[in-house]
Design a protein around this motif. Sequence first.
Motif: not given
Length: 129
Positions: A17-24
């Motif tokens: 979830v962290r990776a999603f919000y960082e990337r998107v």
Amino acid sequence: MAKDLFPIINVAAIEPVRAFYERVFGGTLAYRFPPEGDPVYLTLRIGTGQLAIGVGTGPAMYGQVPLPATGHAVDICLYVGDLDAARAAAPEAGGQVVVPAQDTPWGERVAYLRDPQGTMLLVIQDTDG
């Protein structure tokens, strides 16, 4: 009067979830707990706002598991100047004190309130004035 408002998304695994919000959305890490090892909670800055992500696979301080399957995936977090005043006003305004004010291991004084429609509110004493 409330100072800051941000959602806490309860998840089974923080890192995807962290990776999603960082990337998107370009989220950047603002806070994590614990400081070392696997995080159980973190806050990301996204634009001028913040989004918190916490492990939500076990009962929270208010005794319920905050997962989508229970109809409760997000806690609303508010920093206030006077936690005792907010706690006292909740029942008068049709809400409920779910967890009385208490000090936490991460250094904040918090209480859980429920609004008249059942939304869980994590209310934190603002220490920055």
